[in-house]
Design an enzyme around this catalytic site. Sequence first.
Site, mmCIF file in Angstrom:
data_model
loop_
_atom_site.group_PDB
_atom_site.id
_atom_site.type_symbol
_atom_site.label_atom_id
_atom_site.label_comp_id
_atom_site.label_asym_id
_atom_site.label_seq_id
_atom_site.Cartn_x
_atom_site.Cartn_y
_atom_site.Cartn_z
ATOM 1 N N HIS A 37 -6.898 -2.272 15.193
ATOM 2 C CA HIS A 37 -7.082 -1.475 13.973
ATOM 3 C C HIS A 37 -6.921 -2.346 12.731
ATOM 4 O O HIS A 37 -7.759 -2.315 11.820
ATOM 5 C CB HIS A 37 -6.047 -0.346 13.969
ATOM 6 C CG HIS A 37 -6.106 0.554 12.776
ATOM 7 N ND1 HIS A 37 -6.673 1.798 12.816
ATOM 8 C CD2 HIS A 37 -5.661 0.405 11.507
ATOM 9 C CE1 HIS A 37 -6.587 2.368 11.627
ATOM 10 N NE2 HIS A 37 -5.957 1.532 10.810
ATOM 11 N N GLU A 38 -5.868 -3.138 12.689
ATOM 12 C CA GLU A 38 -5.605 -3.931 11.497
ATOM 13 C C GLU A 38 -6.637 -5.040 11.315
ATOM 14 O O GLU A 38 -7.030 -5.347 10.181
ATOM 15 C CB GLU A 38 -4.188 -4.517 11.549
ATOM 16 C CG GLU A 38 -3.080 -3.487 11.686
ATOM 17 C CD GLU A 38 -3.136 -2.388 10.645
ATOM 18 O OE1 GLU A 38 -3.513 -2.672 9.486
ATOM 19 O OE2 GLU A 38 -2.820 -1.236 10.987
ATOM 20 N N ASN B 288 -2.825 -6.595 5.332
ATOM 21 C CA ASN B 288 -2.912 -7.663 4.337
ATOM 22 C C ASN B 288 -3.859 -8.752 4.840
ATOM 23 O O ASN B 288 -3.710 -9.237 5.965
ATOM 24 C CB ASN B 288 -1.533 -8.279 4.097
ATOM 25 C CG ASN B 288 -0.454 -7.233 3.983
ATOM 26 O OD1 ASN B 288 -0.481 -6.378 3.118
ATOM 27 N ND2 ASN B 288 0.518 -7.297 4.895
ATOM 28 N N HIS C 196 -9.750 -3.865 9.709
ATOM 29 C CA HIS C 196 -9.609 -3.714 8.254
ATOM 30 C C HIS C 196 -10.008 -4.970 7.481
ATOM 31 O O HIS C 196 -10.289 -4.886 6.280
ATOM 32 C CB HIS C 196 -8.157 -3.413 7.906
ATOM 33 C CG HIS C 196 -7.801 -1.965 7.896
ATOM 34 N ND1 HIS C 196 -8.492 -1.029 7.172
ATOM 35 C CD2 HIS C 196 -6.772 -1.295 8.496
ATOM 36 C CE1 HIS C 196 -7.925 0.160 7.334
ATOM 37 N NE2 HIS C 196 -6.883 0.021 8.136
ATOM 38 N N GLY D 182 3.283 1.489 10.798
ATOM 39 C CA GLY D 182 3.049 0.782 12.044
ATOM 40 C C GLY D 182 2.649 -0.656 11.775
ATOM 41 O O GLY D 182 3.129 -1.583 12.416
ATOM 42 N N ALA D 183 1.749 -0.829 10.781
ATOM 43 C CA ALA D 183 1.297 -2.162 10.406
ATOM 44 C C ALA D 183 0.573 -2.057 9.073
ATOM 45 O O ALA D 183 0.284 -0.959 8.593
ATOM 46 C CB ALA D 183 0.372 -2.746 11.475
ATOM 47 N N MET D 184 0.282 -3.216 8.483
ATOM 48 C CA MET D 184 -0.395 -3.245 7.180
ATOM 49 C C MET D 184 -1.407 -4.375 7.173
ATOM 50 O O MET D 184 -1.083 -5.518 7.489
ATOM 51 C CB MET D 184 0.620 -3.420 6.050
ATOM 52 C CG MET D 184 -0.007 -3.505 4.664
ATOM 53 S SD MET D 184 -0.954 -2.030 4.255
ATOM 54 C CE MET D 184 -2.209 -2.764 3.204
ATOM 55 N N GLU E 132 0.843 -1.197 0.000
ATOM 56 C CA GLU E 132 0.000 0.000 0.000
ATOM 57 C C GLU E 132 0.879 1.247 0.000
ATOM 58 O O GLU E 132 1.844 1.313 0.758
ATOM 59 C CB GLU E 132 -0.919 0.021 1.224
ATOM 60 C CG GLU E 132 -1.974 1.106 1.114
ATOM 61 C CD GLU E 132 -2.945 1.101 2.291
ATOM 62 O OE1 GLU E 132 -4.100 1.489 2.102
ATOM 63 O OE2 GLU E 132 -2.544 0.709 3.399
ATOM 64 N N GLU F 165 -9.351 3.817 6.610
ATOM 65 C CA GLU F 165 -8.562 4.149 7.795
ATOM 66 C C GLU F 165 -9.379 4.777 8.921
ATOM 67 O O GLU F 165 -9.156 4.493 10.094
ATOM 68 C CB GLU F 165 -7.391 5.049 7.410
ATOM 69 C CG GLU F 165 -6.423 4.424 6.414
ATOM 70 C CD GLU F 165 -5.801 3.120 6.912
ATOM 71 O OE1 GLU F 165 -5.896 2.826 8.121
ATOM 72 O OE2 GLU F 165 -5.247 2.391 6.082
#
Length: 860
Positions: free
Chosen positions: A306-307, A274, A310, A270-272, A135, A329
């Site tokens: 948070h992740e 996927n 998503h 911080g993080a993604m 991203e 987000e």
Amino acid sequence: MNPGPADPFRLPRTVSPERYEIRLEPDLERLTFTGEEMVTVTVRERVTEVVLNAAELQIQQVSIRSATGATLKGEATLEEAGERARLIFPEPLAPGTWRLSLAFTGILNDRLHGFYRSTYKTPEGEKILAATQFEATDARRAFPCWDEPAFKAVFQVTLVAPERLQVVSNTPVASEQAIVGTGRKAVTFAPTIKMSTYLLAFVVGELEASEPIMVGLTPLRIWSIPGKTHLTAFAREIAASSLAFFEQYYGLPYPGEKLDLLAIPDFAAGAMENLGAITFRETALLVDAGAASHAELERVADVVAHEIAHMWFGDLVTMAWWNGIWLNEAFATFMEMLAVDAWKPAWERWVTFGVSRAAALALDGLRSTRPIELEVRAPKDAEAMFDSLTYEKGASVLRMLEQYLGPEVFRRGVRGYLAEHQYANAETTDLWKALGAAANRPIPQVMDGWIFRGGYPLVSAGVDESRRAVVLSQKRFSYLTDGGEEAELWQIPIALRVGVRGGAVIKTLLLAGAEERVEVPGPVEWVLVNAGGPGFYRVHYAPDLLRKLTRRLPQLAAIDRFNLINDAWAATVAGLMPLRDYLELTTQFRAETDRNVWAVLIGSFAYLNRVIRPELRPKLEALVRDRLGPAVERLGFVSEPEESDLVRQLRADLVRTIGTLGNDAELQAEARRLYQHSLEEAGAVDPSLLPALIAVLAHAGGEPEYDEFVQRFKTGKTPQEEQRYLYALAGFRRAELLGRTLEKTINGEVRAQDAPFLTRALLVSVYAREAAWEFVKGNWATLERQYPAKSGIRRMCEGITALATPELEADVREFFTSRQITLGGKTLEQYLEQLRVAVVFREREGPGIETFLARRFLTR
């Protein structure tokens, strides 16, 4: 949102992918990879070329096969500037289904984007693993693809790697086969759901996984490099709680088959999110819950929740184009608060979220702000949208809407939105439609002004002559006014609490005009606007109302006290409230018990420290000791068994501030004693207090402390311990020590993921900022080359907002102008305006600061 035929940033819609079959073989010694892919595509109209994205790749072979078996060989032409590949064929491709085959090679870069390498040290030497970060638009660096969120497809990945290494991707392993005589294996993963390219992930390296736990039907594991599995328990607990919470809240099962959370030593963000393979920087996932501060644990919990949020909002349903990043987000930020609050109610996350909302209010009060959602053409503009306007403002207006509609109505709307658009793409208007259907009221007329326009209102509160009505008015808030604020109006959900004889009256209304009278049954004694704090606006009370409300501080909820002092400080910076009045107001908060309220007070004193002349700092130190001293004395240094996590963290915040900004010699001596005790006896000092002691010792310390902290940074047992000592290096005051820290940001001693933040901290330090700015100017080319691509320079440059002298401001503007530097979107413009606000404040309030401090505080 179909692009025009000549749009240089959008791919044509004539050909679209349906399914990718990708085989990649990374070489961790040569830092390269080879790849093959078979892409099932739909050709919608007759074409002679296929245009897709590719960057830093070499395409060696191109062919395409029709449904009847006819095969055409093609040639690839790479457009480096546009990050595209044109695949040209000798005959036109007829509409229908085709199978595109490509062979290609690429590099495992060191810029922390695309398919990249991460390094870490072990007793056996340096190790390398390969990881991905796609991203917003970096999947094209790993394989040729249609790298736009609307081109959703199914992905099946095969990774070829040495047998001794672990390989992880979005889905479970479907098959694993040894490649005879090579010491390598080919691991094929199950097909993914239909999703966007930026959500694909793969990691190859020496990895260890925690024991899987089942959350419903989903196995959940935490991955790390060897030797860190003992740091995974806390993340696994919040991950399991969040996954179960979201399945229930969204009313849809988790869309993946398994959920892996992977800690990567080098990670720019911080993080993604996927799908099924969420990647993190280590500090956001791995933690020793018994040795970490409350703030460190809170960060891990927030990021993990948070992740996982998503997985539905972003992965299952994805924005159609990058202008809709906020849909991903902001919702994930809003949902992380709900999930963590449900998991740990004692943490009071919605109260603490006030600090995050305040950061967004500060940025959105600029004339150079932007709407939450705005048109995005170039991918670089999308990168600049990962800021507090997208995350914190977006989450704040969603919270405001949720409170306005009611939590259950809001949830019904969210469930309807996800159910209707699952596996597809959506726009903001689709969300409004779903929420409107659930609430049976038009959402766009309320919300469009908050989403599609920058800025927010200042609501002024007074009483009429009869004192039987509250008069509310609105205009745009701005730190630097230009005369255009009066004409802008919002539809503002307002919760109003009015004190009358015998009790309080609660009123809710939608303030849509410039002014409105709210009648109450009796003479007004006091007024509280934005009761409970969900509104994304500031409140300015008439002087008599402010005095009466201040006298009621003990009766106000923590979030209302927070908003009161936060709005007062913003009004002071904007010139709407005299500084002396604000400083007098701070005397009423000596008995304050809420950490978030203290965060505003401490932040305002730190801001004053950046704008005053150096010779006034001893007097400001005395003011800080005066305001914080009673609270520090009340709390002491030792936590009680029944204390909450929030009280323990408050003690740490106060000790850190009075020992640094207050420069309290006695406290510094006690900090030194306690720190030494912590080294001699594990657990002797509360984990929340220890980072504060380290910061105090850096502020008061010299070369012996500096050398010790460098060594402890290099040998930290946890990611949090490493970070404590690293950022403490920016807290020293001696010039030669700060110079050594600056050198570490480019000489390889500090990871590229951390170096921009360390440089930013040095730019913010009043003791380092001049030297740090000269360093940045002199090493700009090196910083651009070494820091993470796209995000590193942008994050570092936030530090220029603290260069708050007229001379430094002029030099900053000349540097960026002469170099024609851009940071994407309005980022640089915002940084420069924040700097301008600080300098204007300094020039306007400088004499007043000096007079106030001279009269009230004698230099120690």
